[in-house]
Design a protein around this motif. Structure first.
Motif, short mmCIF file in Angstrom:
data_model
loop_
_atom_site.label_atom_id
_atom_site.label_comp_id
_atom_site.label_asym_id
_atom_site.label_seq_id
_atom_site.Cartn_x
_atom_site.Cartn_y
_atom_site.Cartn_z
N ARG A 19 0.02 -0.58 -3.74
CA ARG A 19 -0.50 0.75 -3.37
C ARG A 19 -1.57 0.56 -2.32
NH1 ARG A 19 -1.45 2.26 -9.65
NH2 ARG A 19 -3.14 0.80 -9.25
N TRP A 66 -0.87 6.98 2.68
CA TRP A 66 -0.84 6.40 1.34
C TRP A 66 0.60 5.97 1.09
CZ3 TRP A 66 -1.89 9.73 -3.68
CH2 TRP A 66 -1.65 8.95 -4.82
N GLU A 68 3.34 3.40 -1.26
CA GLU A 68 3.58 2.62 -2.48
C GLU A 68 4.99 2.04 -2.42
OE1 GLU A 68 0.86 5.14 -5.67
OE2 GLU A 68 3.04 5.27 -5.78
N ARG A 100 3.54 3.28 -10.24
CA ARG A 100 3.79 4.16 -9.10
C ARG A 100 3.22 5.54 -9.41
NH1 ARG A 100 7.31 4.09 -4.76
NH2 ARG A 100 8.68 2.44 -5.56
N PRO A 139 -6.31 5.57 -6.34
CA PRO A 139 -5.76 6.23 -5.15
C PRO A 139 -5.99 7.73 -5.12
CG PRO A 139 -4.21 4.62 -6.00
CD PRO A 139 -5.32 4.70 -7.01
#
Length: 341
Positions: A19, A66, A68, A100, A139
């Protein structure tokens, strides 16, 4: 007393992903949405095949990526991002491994904030400096602190910048949720903030919020469009919500459509907010409860309230907040697993 925090690490049987959140300055601040559409088109051709999910955000001259997915695929993606001539001065503000959090392949947010790039940049540098000292936020907390920071003066001295109530309101039909935020902003003589969100296609939904002190605790009330509940970005934030308030209408088709979206939003998350249901009459409430039960959804009774009666809606929400007392902690200030990319 804070409630126990669920882990951000992947649990047995769950996928573990890399991430990374990276901030960068846009060269051209005109036509930003067209730029975001171009990035989306390219990303959707390449990212799903390698297991990468992305949220792209823009505010005050800054992009926030962002991503992942598998370790090498994410690192390859950010190598490409560094070479992209549409932005510069890339700064990593979060890097970890774990469960996730982005559950769809693409989502994006466009903020019309009047904040200057320099003000935004100071928050970027503060998060980066904290990473260098070996600590970082989760995050979702990073995204909130950059894109929608708590601005109440009374909240600035709190040891945890994320310690505030989050109440999300969504209506099955009409603008009752947005009407509530507008009414609260007027009642407290405070501005409301607006954001626009999109998924794999179209900038198609909005979200407004207002924040104010409720006794000694900061509170943010957020109105979301029904389509927002399926957004990957919004679904990542669901575990941090204290309450999700659903304003049902007399139209059961619309109510059932809203329940379907809630069920989807709650899939594969480690903690769900408490649901408060409000209906215009007892018959509708009973029918909604009957439809919700097979989906595993249970409601706190918010009373018989018409979705346009903002004062009654807020009175019911406020009573629930008074019962829970302190906001629960969601900042996740943890030892960093940061490795320079």
């Amino acid at each position: 007393m804070h409630s126990r925090l669920p882990p951000l690490e992947a649990q047995p049987g769950e996928e573990e992903v890399e991430r990374v959140i990276c901030a960068s300055l846009a060269w051209d601040r005109n036509g930003v949405y067209a730029t975001m559409e171009d990035i989306r088109e390219h990303a959707l051709r390449h990212n799903p095949a390698v297991g990468i999910h992305v949220a792209l955000l823009y505010q005050s001259g800054w992009f926030l990526h962002w991503a992942e997915g598998p370790k090498q695929a994410v690192r390859t993606l950010f190598d490409r991002i560094r070479q992209d001539p549409r932005h510069h001065d890339q700064t990593v503000v979060h890097h970890s491994r774990g469960r996730r959090l982005l559950m769809t392949t693409w989502s994006m947010l466009l903020s019309p904030s009047t904040e200057t790039p320099e003000q935004f940049g100071r928050r970027v540098l503060a998060l980066r400096e904290q990473m260098k000292r070996g600590r970082q936020y989760a995050p979702t907390s990073v995204v909130r602190q950059l894109m929608m920071p708590m601005r109440l003066p009374q909240a600035q001295s709190l040891p945890d910048p994320e310690a505030y109530h989050r109440v999300v309101v969504c209506a099955a039909y009409g603008n009752g949720a947005f009407g509530l935020v507008h009414w609260l902003a007027q009642q407290h003589s405070l501005p409301k903030e607006s954001r626009r969100l999109a998924g794999e296609s179209d900038l198609d939904s909005g979200s407004d919020y207002v924040e104010f002190m409720m006794g000694e605790h900061p509170c943010r009330v957020i109105a979301v469009a029904r389509s927002n509940l399926a957004s990957g970005l919004h679904r990542s934030l669901v575990p941090d919500w204290r309450f999700l308030v659903l304003l049902f209408s007399a139209d059961m088709k619309r109510n059932e459509a809203l329940l379907d979206r809630v069920r989807l939003a709650f899939q594969d998350i480690h903690r769900a907010p408490e649901l408060i249901g409000m209906a215009p009459d007892a018959t509708t409430r009973a029918r909604v409860e009957q439809s919700a039960r097979p989906q595993g959804l249970r409601f706190l009774d918010g009373g018989l309230v018409h979705d346009s009666d903002s004062e009654a809606i807020w009175k019911s929400i406020a009573a629930r907040l008074e019962q829970v007392g302190e906001p629960r902690r969601t900042a996740w200030d943890t030892v960093s697993s940061f490795i320079p990319l």
